[in-house]
Motif scaffolding. Structure first.
Motif: not given
Length: 159
Positions: A98-99, A102, A111
């Motif tokens: 997820e990081t 982003r 996620t």
């Protein structure tokens, strides 16, 4: 509801709210392929018995998460490898995924919020109330439903 997803699974309480929502099914249950959801929404819109109800719009076919992953791979012409990871290992991996998404401005389905779904012992759903109240029954099982969904995604440039 604060998002379209919340609205899609929240119970309808009045006829003014439109057709009742459908509840996607998964793991050890059935998958709501794109065409399935559209057909189910049409059926509930014309069925007074569905007002205020919440339904599982899925084929009654049962399958495991592993079988689902393999069928998903077949639908897009790929072999799928499904790692079996315990929660204490899976959650940090999902956090990193997820990081990274982003940071690079990329969408991802992997996620931390998905950890509970991925790690749940089982999910089940019963499509028979939708058949009873709206006369609707899914025409697509896992393989044909995923194939049709993949074709739709390809035709719209999403795959």
């Amino acid at each position: 509801p604060t998002s379209p997803r919340a609205a899609a699974i929240a119970p309808s309480t009045s006829s003014a709210a439109g057709p009742p929502p459908t509840r996607p099914c998964s793991r050890n249950s059935a998958f709501p392929a794109g065409p399935v959801i559209g057909e189910a929404v049409k059926a509930t819109a014309g069925a007074p018995a569905t007002v205020g109800g919440t339904y599982a719009a899925c084929h009654p076919e049962r399958f495991t998460q592993l079988e689902f992953a393999r069928a998903l791979g077949r639908s897009v012409g790929r072999e799928v490898v499904v790692p079996r990871l315990p929660g204490p290992i899976a959650r940090p991996i999902l956090f990193v995924s997820e990081t990274a998404a982003r940071v690079f401005g990329r969408p991802t389905l992997l996620t931390v919020d998905k950890a509970n779904e991925f790690l749940a012992p089982a999910w089940t759903a019963d499509p028979s109330p939708l058949e009873r109240d709206a006369g609707w029954r899914a025409q697509h099982g896992i393989d044909s439903g995923l194939r049709l969904t993949a074709e739709w995604y390809r035709s719209h440039g999403w795959l």
